[in-house]
Write a protein that holds these residues in place. Structure first.
Motif, short mmCIF file in Angstrom:
data_model
loop_
_atom_site.label_atom_id
_atom_site.label_comp_id
_atom_site.label_asym_id
_atom_site.label_seq_id
_atom_site.Cartn_x
_atom_site.Cartn_y
_atom_site.Cartn_z
N VAL A 285 65.13 49.31 62.58
CA VAL A 285 64.79 47.94 62.21
C VAL A 285 66.00 47.20 61.66
CG1 VAL A 285 63.37 46.50 60.68
CG2 VAL A 285 62.39 48.54 61.77
N GLN A 291 66.80 41.00 60.60
CA GLN A 291 65.89 41.76 59.76
C GLN A 291 66.52 42.02 58.38
OE1 GLN A 291 62.72 42.55 60.73
NE2 GLN A 291 63.19 41.35 62.57
N VAL A 342 59.56 39.19 61.30
CA VAL A 342 59.42 40.59 60.91
C VAL A 342 59.16 41.45 62.14
CG1 VAL A 342 58.04 42.23 59.58
CG2 VAL A 342 58.57 39.99 58.62
N LEU A 348 59.30 50.91 56.63
CA LEU A 348 60.66 51.14 56.15
C LEU A 348 60.60 52.17 55.04
CD1 LEU A 348 62.02 47.48 55.89
CD2 LEU A 348 62.45 49.13 57.72
N LEU A 370 59.00 43.10 49.69
CA LEU A 370 59.11 43.26 51.14
C LEU A 370 57.74 43.28 51.81
CD1 LEU A 370 62.00 45.87 51.41
CD2 LEU A 370 62.11 43.39 51.64
N PHE A 375 56.74 43.35 55.77
CA PHE A 375 57.17 44.71 56.09
C PHE A 375 56.18 45.74 55.55
CE2 PHE A 375 61.36 42.53 56.09
CZ PHE A 375 61.84 42.95 57.33
#
Length: 505
Positions: A285, A291, A342, A348, A370, A375
């Motif tokens: 990502v 990003q 996104v 993540l 986030l 995310f």
């Protein structure tokens, strides 16, 4: 200690002239780590250290500072309270040509195992460091070649002119140990092989380390009978040990709980240390600049210094702390990339370590920000010694890291090479830009400290503009202490215990 060499390297630019008292904490443990020491019989310093060794105390890792801080190991040159090189195992030095320096050695130094320090032992120690894989961070971007110059001096040469070679040799990674220390060349051991005022006589490398006074120390008889170190990763446990009188000094106390300590027992000193969020370039990502900008923008809205640090840290203005590095003031705002939508991907992985109590809280706040952006985030927080290898291997998408930018080489250019160059030995961002590497290589040749600092700031701006890292706060050391005097004045958080350090209870 008061003499200067006729020709010394320029003043280190990483911390200016700020003198910091780098204090660590001590726990109540007897040699071997069991029981308590009877203070009426012996003057022993109880030291609760915040980090557990990860590589059996090898100086070719972050463990280098552990033995150095406790007074077991020494380098040819050390830093004085103003950040200038001063004699240690070498009494003086001079540059003899553009790539060679000559160091005159003390003639009265004996290793803890009884072996005399000679030109040959110093050459062997430096050559071992130069051959280590991976290379010690103090040698990032280059190498050294040592050879004897008569019976009392060593010549240290570099392939290219290195204006900060003397500063490199102050790093705990380049300590001089007895020949027997190098039985395993990859992991030299300072146990019983150092030159400092205190000898490591026992350690299990996970909970404790015992040191006894070295009666043959070249600078004089140590004031303490010994030092009893315990490795205490939990900050709350360190605080409780100090409040209950089990320790004389307590390192890295939780900022939000310092109101539990009297002001005259508390030392808070601003440092050349920055807590940053590293964005891993090998992440599926975060390889996309758009990003990374989404992450940076979300984090920029957080007041981490005011909330989690309870106002005991400063919001970061960049990788370098302008409060202690005057050359880092008046920097331009980086030109960040355009944010993207996104990405649709798995969560993540955001990692940090628990040894510094504020970091997991910061990771939680960042993860929440986030998630609000869109995310998915998974937080991983464990002791540092369990995570270092994964950090360096790029196992996580994001890493919250507290990092001293002067600790390895006392030089900001060296720090940038170690942390952001293609071959960087502590490159958590897994970043690589050949053009940036070329700029760092050019910066390494600069001898003028102002030019070197300007080059470091220029590289910093590129790192931030590419969002390889997001500076979060400029940290301060928070220590509790009671009855301890004559601790080392060290602007780079290396030395703590000296031969004059004493304790009264």
């Amino acid at each position: 200690m008061t003499h200067r060499t006729p020709r010394r390297s320029p003043r280190p630019t990483a911390a200016g002239a700020l003198a910091l008292v780098a204090v660590a904490a001590l726990t109540a443990c007897s040699p071997g780590g069991s029981g308590s020491t009877d203070a009426s019989d012996e003057a022993r310093l109880r030291f609760a250290y915040a980090f557990t060794p990860t590589t059996a105390l090898s100086p070719y890792s972050d463990d280098a500072t552990t033995a150095y801080a406790a007074g077991a190991t020494e380098t040819l040159v050390r830093l004085d309270p103003a950040g200038l090189p001063e004699p240690s195992l070498a009494t003086r030095w001079e540059q003899v040509d553009p790539t060679t320096w000559r160091f005159e050695l003390r003639d009265d130094v004996v290793f803890h195992d009884g072996t005399p320090m000679t030109v040959e032992t110093v050459v062997a120690a430096l050559d071992a460091a130069a051959a280590a894989e991976p290379a010690p961070r103090a040698l990032a971007g280059g190498t050294i070649d040592a050879r004897a110059d008569g019976d009392g001096a060593v010549l240290v040469a570099t392939a290219e002119p290195d204006p900060v070679l003397v500063q490199r040799l102050t790093s705990p990674e380049l300590v001089v140990l007895a020949p027997d220390a190098y039985a395993d060349p990859a992991r030299p051991t300072p146990v019983g092989t150092g030159t400092g005022p205190y000898e490591i006589t026992d350690t299990d490398l996970s909970t404790s380390m015992t040191l006894e006074a070295n009666p043959d120390y070249w600078a004089g008889t140590p004031a303490l009978d010994g030092v009893d170190v315990t490795f205490v990763g939990d900050a709350g446990a360190r605080l409780q040990s100090f409040r209950s009188g089990q320790v004389d000094l307590a390192q890295a106390l939780p900022a939000a709980q310092l109101d539990q300590i009297d002001d005259d027992q508390l030392l808070a000193v601003p440092l050349p240390r920055t807590v940053s969020l590293h964005l891993t370039q090998t992440s599926p990502v975060l390889a996309d600049p758009g990003q990374r900008e989404l992450v940076r923008a979300a984090v920029a809205e957080l007041d981490l210094a005011g909330t989690i640090y309870a106002g005991r840290a400063e919001p970061a203005g960049g990788l370098f702390n302008a409060a202690v590095s005057a050359w880092a003031q008046d920097r331009d705002e980086p030109a960040y990339p355009d944010a993207a939508a996104v990405a649709e991907a798995g969560p993540l992985r955001l990692a940090t370590f628990t040894d510094r109590p504020e970091l997991p809280e910061m990771a939680t706040a960042i993860a929440d920000a986030l998630r609000a952006t869109g995310f998915e985030v998974e937080v991983v927080a464990r002791p540092y010694d369990e995570m270092e290898a994964d950090y360096l291997d790029g196992a996580y998408d994001l890493v919250v890291m507290s990092r001293s930018y002067g600790q390895d080489t006392a030089d900001p250019v060296g720090y940038l090479q170690a942390d952001f160059s293609c071959g960087g030995t502590y490159n958590l961002s897994r970043s690589c830009d050949p053009d940036l590497d070329a700029e760092l290589a050019a910066a390494q040749t600069l001898a003028d400290p102002d030019e070197r600092a300007a080059a470091a700031v220029a590289v910093e701006q590129q790192v931030l503009a590419d969002v390889w890292a997001v500076p979060l706060v400029h940290d301060a050391t928070q220590f509790g202490f009671e009855g301890v005097t004559d601790l080392a004045a060290d602007p780079f958080e290396r030395a703590v215990v000296t031969h004059t350090t004493s304790v009264q209870r």
